[in-house]
Design a protein around this motif. Structure first.
Motif, PDB file in Angstrom:
ATOM      1  N   UNK A 184     -19.002 -43.592 -35.009  1.00 26.90           N
ATOM      2  CA  UNK A 184     -19.844 -42.398 -35.110  1.00 26.90           C
ATOM      3  C   UNK A 184     -21.141 -42.722 -35.846  1.00 26.90           C
ATOM      4  N   UNK A 185     -21.029 -43.423 -36.963  1.00 24.55           N
ATOM      5  CA  UNK A 185     -22.226 -43.775 -37.737  1.00 24.55           C
ATOM      6  C   UNK A 185     -23.170 -44.642 -36.919  1.00 24.55           C
ATOM      7  N   UNK A 186     -22.646 -45.663 -36.267  1.00 22.58           N
ATOM      8  CA  UNK A 186     -23.497 -46.568 -35.497  1.00 22.58           C
ATOM      9  C   UNK A 186     -24.142 -45.861 -34.313  1.00 22.58           C
ATOM     10  N   UNK A 210     -16.732 -32.852 -39.580  1.00 19.79           N
ATOM     11  CA  UNK A 210     -17.305 -32.189 -38.405  1.00 19.79           C
ATOM     12  C   UNK A 210     -17.177 -33.086 -37.186  1.00 19.79           C
ATOM     13  N   UNK A 211     -17.535 -34.364 -37.329  1.00 20.77           N
ATOM     14  CA  UNK A 211     -17.401 -35.305 -36.220  1.00 20.77           C
ATOM     15  C   UNK A 211     -15.960 -35.361 -35.724  1.00 20.77           C
ATOM     16  N   UNK A 212     -15.014 -35.516 -36.650  1.00 14.32           N
ATOM     17  CA  UNK A 212     -13.612 -35.640 -36.251  1.00 14.32           C
ATOM     18  C   UNK A 212     -13.138 -34.392 -35.525  1.00 14.32           C
ATOM     19  N   UNK A 213     -13.487 -33.223 -36.043  1.00 11.06           N
ATOM     20  CA  UNK A 213     -13.079 -31.970 -35.409  1.00 11.06           C
ATOM     21  C   UNK A 213     -13.673 -31.840 -34.007  1.00 11.06           C
ATOM     22  N   UNK A 214     -14.945 -32.176 -33.856  1.00 12.55           N
ATOM     23  CA  UNK A 214     -15.596 -32.088 -32.542  1.00 12.55           C
ATOM     24  C   UNK A 214     -15.038 -33.120 -31.573  1.00 12.55           C
ATOM     25  N   UNK A 215     -14.804 -34.329 -32.060  1.00 12.01           N
ATOM     26  CA  UNK A 215     -14.349 -35.405 -31.185  1.00 12.01           C
ATOM     27  C   UNK A 215     -12.967 -35.131 -30.611  1.00 12.01           C
ATOM     28  N   UNK A 270      -2.932 -42.450 -24.241  1.00 18.17           N
ATOM     29  CA  UNK A 270      -1.960 -41.468 -24.713  1.00 18.17           C
ATOM     30  C   UNK A 270      -2.264 -40.942 -26.116  1.00 18.17           C
ATOM     31  N   UNK A 271      -3.169 -41.592 -26.833  1.00 21.39           N
ATOM     32  CA  UNK A 271      -3.532 -41.155 -28.187  1.00 21.39           C
ATOM     33  C   UNK A 271      -4.925 -41.674 -28.515  1.00 21.39           C
ATOM     34  N   UNK A 272      -5.584 -41.020 -29.460  1.00 26.04           N
ATOM     35  CA  UNK A 272      -6.925 -41.416 -29.901  1.00 26.04           C
ATOM     36  C   UNK A 272      -6.937 -41.518 -31.420  1.00 26.04           C
ATOM     37  N   UNK A 273      -7.858 -42.317 -31.951  1.00 25.87           N
ATOM     38  CA  UNK A 273      -8.060 -42.392 -33.402  1.00 25.87           C
ATOM     39  C   UNK A 273      -9.559 -42.303 -33.666  1.00 25.87           C
ATOM     40  N   UNK A 274      -9.944 -41.507 -34.638  1.00 22.09           N
ATOM     41  CA  UNK A 274     -11.365 -41.373 -34.929  1.00 22.09           C
ATOM     42  C   UNK A 274     -11.904 -42.660 -35.535  1.00 22.09           C
ATOM     43  N   UNK A 282      -7.604 -46.059 -28.573  1.00 22.99           N
ATOM     44  CA  UNK A 282      -9.040 -46.308 -28.697  1.00 22.99           C
ATOM     45  C   UNK A 282      -9.708 -45.334 -29.665  1.00 22.99           C
ATOM     46  N   UNK A 283     -10.934 -45.677 -30.054  1.00 24.60           N
ATOM     47  CA  UNK A 283     -11.699 -44.892 -31.020  1.00 24.60           C
ATOM     48  C   UNK A 283     -12.895 -44.211 -30.370  1.00 24.60           C
ATOM     49  N   UNK A 284     -12.811 -42.920 -30.060  1.00 25.60           N
ATOM     50  CA  UNK A 284     -13.984 -42.220 -29.530  1.00 25.60           C
ATOM     51  C   UNK A 284     -15.027 -42.028 -30.633  1.00 25.60           C
ATOM     52  N   UNK A 285     -16.298 -42.130 -30.277  1.00 22.65           N
ATOM     53  CA  UNK A 285     -17.363 -41.963 -31.263  1.00 22.65           C
ATOM     54  C   UNK A 285     -17.988 -40.577 -31.188  1.00 22.65           C
ATOM     55  N   UNK A 286     -17.589 -39.780 -30.171  1.00 22.76           N
ATOM     56  CA  UNK A 286     -18.055 -38.397 -30.067  1.00 22.76           C
ATOM     57  C   UNK A 286     -17.141 -37.648 -29.103  1.00 22.76           C
ATOM     58  N   UNK A 287     -17.423 -36.365 -28.883  1.00 26.32           N
ATOM     59  CA  UNK A 287     -16.563 -35.546 -28.027  1.00 26.32           C
ATOM     60  C   UNK A 287     -16.555 -36.048 -26.586  1.00 26.32           C
ATOM     61  N   UNK A 288     -17.686 -36.501 -26.091  1.00 27.17           N
ATOM     62  CA  UNK A 288     -17.760 -36.999 -24.718  1.00 27.17           C
ATOM     63  C   UNK A 288     -16.907 -38.238 -24.504  1.00 27.17           C
ATOM     64  N   UNK A 289     -16.975 -39.169 -25.440  1.00 27.41           N
ATOM     65  CA  UNK A 289     -16.170 -40.382 -25.287  1.00 27.41           C
ATOM     66  C   UNK A 289     -14.682 -40.054 -25.455  1.00 27.41           C
TER      67      UNK A 289
END
Length: 99
Positions: free
Chosen positions: A50-52, A70-75, A41-45, A24-31
């Motif tokens: 994030x933009x939406x 910055x978004x990718x590093x935080x997420x 087992x894995x995530x993809x930015x 799945x694709x998290x849009x921020x650190x919380x997700x």
């Protein structure tokens, strides 16, 4: 570095396992934390997600290069699982500068 290597090996193992796996694709650190705790087992930015979430377009006009990194590093900073950064709008120089 060992932590990064462990995540790499785990990600590589997902490709060798039986059947497909969902990333799945998290849009921020919380997700990202929520999806990790949900058992993925894995995530993809996702630059689009994030933009939406910020009410912007998914483009360099909407998100600058530094904001994407910055978004990718935080997420994925606290992710216990392997994470893949979408590179569709970045070139080799961008990746080398931020390796």
């Amino acid at each position: 570095m060992m932590e990064q290597r462990r995540k790499f090996e785990a990600f590589k193992g997902l490709h060798a396992g039986p059947g497909a796996f969902v990333m799945p694709n998290p849009w921020d650190a919380g997700s990202a934390r929520l999806l990790t705790h949900a058992g993925f087992a894995a995530l993809a930015t996702t630059s689009a997600g994030h933009a939406f979430a910020k009410g912007r377009r998914d483009s360099f006009a909407g998100l600058g290069r530094d904001e994407i990194f910055t978004y990718a590093a935080e997420a994925i900073a606290d992710a216990e699982v392997a994470a893949l950064m979408s590179q569709d709008r970045l070139d080799r120089r961008d990746m080398a500068e931020n390796d």
